[in-house]
Scaffold this active site. Structure first.
Site, PDB file in Angstrom:
ATOM      1  CB  VAL A   1      -0.746  -5.820   1.711  1.00 15.61           C
ATOM      2  CG1 VAL A   1      -1.651  -5.362   2.820  1.00 15.61           C
ATOM      3  CG2 VAL A   1       0.170  -4.731   1.251  1.00 15.61           C
TER       4      VAL A   1
ATOM      5  CE1 TYR B   1       5.260   2.894   5.669  1.00 19.81           C
ATOM      6  CE2 TYR B   1       3.945   3.309   3.697  1.00 19.81           C
ATOM      7  CZ  TYR B   1       4.135   2.651   4.894  1.00 19.81           C
ATOM      8  OH  TYR B   1       3.188   1.744   5.327  1.00 19.81           O
TER       9      TYR B   1
ATOM     10  CE  LYS C   1       3.373  -0.586   8.173  1.00 16.58           C
ATOM     11  NZ  LYS C   1       1.940  -0.909   8.270  1.00 16.58           N
TER      12      LYS C   1
ATOM     13  CE1 TYR D   1      -0.694  -5.280   8.612  1.00 16.40           C
ATOM     14  CE2 TYR D   1      -1.784  -7.211   7.756  1.00 16.40           C
ATOM     15  CZ  TYR D   1      -0.812  -6.252   7.644  1.00 16.40           C
ATOM     16  OH  TYR D   1       0.017  -6.266   6.576  1.00 16.40           O
TER      17      TYR D   1
ATOM     18  CB  SER E   1       3.119  -4.267   6.947  1.00 10.68           C
ATOM     19  OG  SER E   1       2.252  -3.202   6.663  1.00 10.68           O
TER      20      SER E   1
HETATM   21  N1  GLN Z   1       2.917  -0.346   1.783  1.00 13.41           N
HETATM   22  C1  GLN Z   1       1.709  -0.770   2.395  1.00 13.41           C
HETATM   23  C2  GLN Z   1       0.866   0.403   2.819  1.00 13.41           C
HETATM   24  O1  GLN Z   1       1.361   1.337   3.367  1.00 13.41           O
HETATM   25  C3  GLN Z   1       2.012  -1.632   3.573  1.00 13.41           C
HETATM   26  C4  GLN Z   1       0.759  -2.101   4.268  1.00 13.41           C
HETATM   27  C5  GLN Z   1       0.790  -3.521   4.674  1.00 13.41           C
HETATM   28  O2  GLN Z   1       1.610  -4.341   4.267  1.00 13.41           O
HETATM   29  N2  GLN Z   1      -0.167  -3.847   5.476  1.00 13.41           N
HETATM   30  O3  GLN Z   1      -0.334   0.428   2.603  1.00 13.41           O
END
Ligand code: GLN
Length: 307
Positions: free
Chosen positions: A261, A191, A66, A243, A63
């Site tokens: 994550v 993605y 992003k 988050y 994430s």
């Molecule tokens: N690639 C992960 C997903 O889309 C990224 C989510 C994350 O790092 N929270 O679930």
């Protein structure tokens, strides 16, 4: 911060919290990580840096990516276009939740830091095809890190591509509501590569220094991102970057940060430091448990908070 040794002591203290966390395994390839790992680089805006732990170990951004795709898309399309498709509000829901997409009218993802919003953002990267979009994204990341070797981890990308059913569901929902366009499989392909971009703590901290300098490269002084776009990214990091733990993090640490994550945390102390952390044991909200502790300790000791 005076020395690597001082930082290492804090890492040893924070590491003890790893045992209360769990390595993410919903992307099967991430499950192989060692939950005891904890590493950090602090990159100062004068180009000096401190390291502790296994700081050369590479991890995937997940994430954290992003923030980088958002910066690129804002540069590509401008704010008005982007915020027609994605909102600016925190959710209080888990990062992969579909709930608000259905209940909010008009249906659009609440912000670009949750999966739905990030998928919509990645869908807006300019390029005639998947290859060109990917090339533009990775070149942008390489420029921010000043490292032409950066690429993605194929195993992690494939592992997520094969299991990203919930992300596909988010995409189909958004396609129905005209938030995204084009082929969903190609978007998931792009993605999952984006999330699998791989680097070490040093590279991540160096990217943080660009954000700490409001878009300037710390070595060359070249402007890499317009200032108002860095400001938007940092604001999203404060309000939504950790988050549904962003509020608590703002109180306890008080700087723009984004977690992934994989156990990565990307933090920016304005005008002072870029910080890259890797600690794959996660708490129940998906943030690096020891990484959070480490940032709390640093924030107390060096008065990081911007508030
Ligand atoms: N690639 C992960 C997903 O889309 C990224 C989510 C994350 O790092 N929270 O679930």
């Amino acid at each position: 911060m005076q020395s690597n040794k001082e930082l290492q002591l804090l890492v040893e203290k924070a590491k003890r919290f790893s045992k209360d966390g769990k390595v993410a395994d919903y992307i099967p390839a991430l499950g192989k990580e060692d939950g005891n790992d904890l590493a950090i680089t602090i990159y100062k805006t004068d180009n000096s840096y401190f390291h502790a732990g296994n700081f050369e170990k590479k991890f995937t951004l997940q994430s954290i990516s992003k923030v980088l795709s958002l910066a690129l898309v804002l540069m590509d399309r401008g704010e008005d276009y982007v915020f027609q498709k994605v909102g600016m509000e925190p959710t209080g829901d888990p990062f992969n939740s579909i709930a608000k997409l259905e209940t909010l009218k008009p249906s659009k993802p609440l912000n670009p830091m949750i999966n739905a919003g990030a998928l919509a953002v990645t869908n807006m990267i300019k390029g005639k095809d998947l290859t060109e979009k990917w090339e533009r994204l990775i070149q942008f990341v390489r420029a921010l890190a000043n490292d032409q070797q950066i690429t993605y981890n194929e195993e992690v990308a494939r592992s997520e591509f094969e299991t990203a059913h919930l992300n596909r569901a988010l995409c189909f929902f958004m396609k129905q509501n005209n938030i995204i366009e084009g082929d969903v499989e190609s978007l998931i392909d792009l993605y999952t590569k984006q999330c699998a971009i791989e680097m070490n703590c040093y590279d991540l901290a160096r990217i943080g220094a660009v954000f700490a300098l409001n878009g300037f490269d710390p070595d060359s002084g070249e402007r890499l991102i317009p200032e108002h776009i860095v400001r938007i990214c940092k604001t999203f990091m404060v309000t939504c970057g950790m988050y549904n733990a962003s509020g608590e993090f703002a109180i306890k640490v008080g700087v723009p940060a984004k977690s992934g994550v994989s156990g990565g945390i990307f933090a920016v102390v304005p005008n002072r430091y870029g910080i890259g952390i890797f600690g794959p044991a996660l708490d129940e909200k998906g943030n690096s448990i020891a990484g959070l502790k480490l940032l709390e300790m640093l924030a107390n000791e060096f008065e990081f908070s911007i508030f």
